[in-house]
Design a protein around this motif. Structure first.
Motif, mmCIF file in Angstrom:
data_model
loop_
_atom_site.group_PDB
_atom_site.id
_atom_site.type_symbol
_atom_site.label_atom_id
_atom_site.label_comp_id
_atom_site.label_asym_id
_atom_site.label_seq_id
_atom_site.Cartn_x
_atom_site.Cartn_y
_atom_site.Cartn_z
ATOM 1 N N ALA A 67 9.430 -3.371 6.161
ATOM 2 C CA ALA A 67 8.310 -3.889 5.376
ATOM 3 C C ALA A 67 7.111 -4.167 6.272
ATOM 4 N N LEU A 68 7.353 -4.710 7.455
ATOM 5 C CA LEU A 68 6.267 -4.975 8.394
ATOM 6 C C LEU A 68 5.621 -3.668 8.853
ATOM 7 N N LEU A 69 6.450 -2.665 9.092
ATOM 8 C CA LEU A 69 5.929 -1.373 9.518
ATOM 9 C C LEU A 69 5.051 -0.766 8.433
ATOM 10 N N ALA A 82 15.865 2.786 8.383
ATOM 11 C CA ALA A 82 14.864 2.416 7.386
ATOM 12 C C ALA A 82 13.449 2.603 7.931
ATOM 13 N N CYS A 83 13.252 2.297 9.207
ATOM 14 C CA CYS A 83 11.936 2.500 9.818
ATOM 15 C C CYS A 83 11.607 3.985 9.933
ATOM 16 N N ILE A 84 12.598 4.786 10.308
ATOM 17 C CA ILE A 84 12.366 6.233 10.424
ATOM 18 C C ILE A 84 12.027 6.822 9.057
ATOM 19 N N GLU A 85 12.671 6.340 8.022
ATOM 20 C CA GLU A 85 12.373 6.828 6.668
ATOM 21 C C GLU A 85 10.898 6.634 6.325
ATOM 22 N N ILE A 86 10.360 5.484 6.682
ATOM 23 C CA ILE A 86 8.941 5.217 6.410
ATOM 24 C C ILE A 86 8.053 6.145 7.225
ATOM 25 N N LEU A 87 8.380 6.316 8.514
ATOM 26 C CA LEU A 87 7.578 7.197 9.361
ATOM 27 C C LEU A 87 7.647 8.643 8.869
ATOM 28 N N ALA A 88 8.823 9.048 8.386
ATOM 29 C CA ALA A 88 8.962 10.404 7.852
ATOM 30 C C ALA A 88 8.091 10.586 6.615
ATOM 31 N N ASP A 89 8.086 9.591 5.749
ATOM 32 C CA ASP A 89 7.268 9.671 4.534
ATOM 33 C C ASP A 89 5.776 9.745 4.863
ATOM 34 N N CYS A 90 5.402 9.091 5.963
ATOM 35 C CA CYS A 90 3.985 9.045 6.344
ATOM 36 C C CYS A 90 3.594 10.160 7.315
ATOM 37 N N HIS A 91 4.552 11.010 7.682
ATOM 38 C CA HIS A 91 4.294 12.068 8.668
ATOM 39 C C HIS A 91 3.734 11.470 9.960
ATOM 40 N N HIS A 92 4.379 10.404 10.398
ATOM 41 C CA HIS A 92 3.958 9.699 11.607
ATOM 42 C C HIS A 92 4.880 10.088 12.764
ATOM 43 N N ARG A 99 -0.432 10.218 7.003
ATOM 44 C CA ARG A 99 -1.026 9.704 5.775
ATOM 45 C C ARG A 99 -0.462 8.307 5.544
ATOM 46 N N PRO A 100 -1.303 7.332 5.253
ATOM 47 C CA PRO A 100 -0.835 5.948 5.088
ATOM 48 C C PRO A 100 0.162 5.840 3.941
ATOM 49 N N PRO A 101 1.024 4.833 3.989
ATOM 50 C CA PRO A 101 1.946 4.612 2.879
ATOM 51 C C PRO A 101 1.164 4.373 1.593
ATOM 52 N N PRO A 102 1.622 4.910 0.471
ATOM 53 C CA PRO A 102 0.909 4.664 -0.787
ATOM 54 C C PRO A 102 1.011 3.202 -1.185
ATOM 55 N N GLY A 103 -0.077 2.649 -1.722
ATOM 56 C CA GLY A 103 -0.044 1.276 -2.209
ATOM 57 C C GLY A 103 0.581 1.214 -3.583
ATOM 58 N N GLU A 134 1.714 -2.506 8.440
ATOM 59 C CA GLU A 134 0.852 -2.198 9.577
ATOM 60 C C GLU A 134 0.279 -0.781 9.478
ATOM 61 N N LEU A 135 1.074 0.155 8.980
ATOM 62 C CA LEU A 135 0.579 1.521 8.813
ATOM 63 C C LEU A 135 -0.455 1.609 7.697
ATOM 64 N N SER A 136 -0.443 0.644 6.797
ATOM 65 C CA SER A 136 -1.370 0.645 5.665
ATOM 66 C C SER A 136 -2.723 0.036 5.996
ATOM 67 N N LYS A 137 -2.839 -0.607 7.156
ATOM 68 C CA LYS A 137 -4.085 -1.276 7.495
ATOM 69 C C LYS A 137 -5.222 -0.275 7.647
ATOM 70 N N ARG A 138 -6.367 -0.641 7.133
ATOM 71 C CA ARG A 138 -7.546 0.206 7.229
ATOM 72 C C ARG A 138 -7.910 0.390 8.711
ATOM 73 N N GLY A 139 -8.157 1.606 9.070
ATOM 74 C CA GLY A 139 -8.545 1.885 10.441
ATOM 75 C C GLY A 139 -7.383 2.148 11.386
#
Length: 357
Positions: free
Chosen positions: A113-115, A150-160, A346-350, A118-123
């Motif tokens: 959730a923290l990740l 769980a962290c890798i899943e988020i990075l994969a979704d964001c192509h990070h 691409r940032p996580p969708p809100g 942080e990836l969603s922050k503008r800039g």
């Protein structure tokens, strides 16, 4: 007094004095007392405490490190590697960098959730995030907590982009996530193998998977198309250095994209822990080991200076470098040419974006 415990790394559990923390007293656990009465050394049971950090991405500006941010899902590490430079971090919790570091662990279940936040922050500007820079992201408790995945899943979704360094073959569990990322040049893995001898590995890294299992992981990851490297880190003089050429050759046989090495480092409380470990397990060569380490470190147990801390100095360091270069050429390895993409991020969708997906 040193205390040799089966399947544990450190032989001491002294408190650190760097932060003027009070000496910790025995907790009087009744099972410990019972085992002591039975005549056996008290068994150290691993405990896990939930830690709730405010952020999860750690930044650094060190000029001799190839990443500027990292994620550590756990604090402490059950692998128990005696040389681990992360051990002193346990002193911040009023715990010993010795056995406490291996047995009193902290998990960060809020990390995903923290990740995402942080990836969603503008800039936010993406650069590769490194896992395994402090403690192992695939140590045994990851099997139940699954925070790393769980962290890798988020990075994969964001192509990070991400990199992983681990001593565990458990990393192969996440091939389903890492392979698609690798195809887009978003992922790379380094598997740490310090010795091919099971007995040596068990002594140096008592709760890490065997060398054979780690080599099998290199094969499996490489076959899946994931750039995989072998980290020969650390090289311990007069204990593992004679295996350097064999490790490079076996890395190539396993399909690794390359290899790299680092001489052993002994910062802060790690030095006395390492000395006590030598006296317990290698008393006949303890003096020789420390003499070579001091020659590598400018006459000290540890050299904290940028650049030289990673490669050492003096004749022994030059010899090690030459041996590695020759072995790498014979194995067909080139230089470390890894370059991960950041332009696909691409940032996580809100919440609003998810509503209209």
């Amino acid at each position: 007094m040193a205390d040799k415990r089966p399947h544990r790394g450190a032989t001491l559990n002294r408190e650190s004095t760097r932060f003027n923390l009070p000496e910790r007293m025995a907790d009087g656990d009744w099972l410990d007392w019972r085992e002591a009465v039975d005549g056996a050394a008290p068994k150290l049971r691993t405990t896990v405490t939930v830690e709730k950090p405010k952020t999860i991405i750690t930044r650094n500006s060190s000029p001799d490190i190839g990443f500027d941010r990292s994620i550590n899902p756990y604090r402490g590490c059950e692998h128990g590697c005696i040389y681990c430079f992360a051990r002193p971090s346990h002193a911040y919790h009023d715990l010993s960098p010795g056995l406490d570091f291996e047995t009193r662990l902290f998990a960060k279940p809020d990390a995903p959730a923290l990740l995402r936040a942080e990836l969603s922050k503008r800039g936010y500007i993406p650069r590769p995030i490194a896992f395994g820079t402090n403690t192992d992201p695939y140590q045994p408790i990851e099997r139940e907590w699954r925070i790393t995945r769980a962290c890798i899943e988020i990075l994969a979704d964001c192509h990070h982009p991400l990199t992983i360094t681990t001593k565990s073959d458990r990393v192969t569990r996440d091939i389903d996530l890492l392979t698609p990322m690798a195809k887009q040049r978003l992922a790379a893995v380094a598997v740490s193998i310090t010795s091919l001898d099971p007995r040596t590995a068990m002594t140096v890294e008592p709760r890490a998977p065997t060398p054979a299992r780690r080599l099998a992981a290199v094969e499996k990851l490489s076959a899946a198309g994931i750039p995989t490297y072998v980290s020969i880190a650390p090289v311990i003089p007069a204990i593992t250095d004679h295996e350097l050429e064999h490790l490079v050759a076996r890395a190539a046989m396993a399909g690794a994209a390359g290899a790299f090495y680092l001489p052993v480092r002994l910062p802060h409380e790690v030095a006395p822990l390492f000395r006590a470990w030598l006296d317990t397990h290698f008393p006949e060569r303890a003096g020789k080991v420390m003499a070579i380490i001091r020659s590598l470190r400018g006459g000290r147990d540890n050299d904290p200076d940028f650049f030289t801390r990673m490669r050492g100095q003096g004749n022994w360091a030059e010899l090690l470098h030459t041996r590695f270069q020759i072995a790498s050429r014979k194995a067909g390895f080139g230089g470390m040419k890894l370059s991960l993409r950041t332009d696909l991020f691409r940032p996580p969708p809100g919440d609003q974006g998810e509503l209209f997906d």
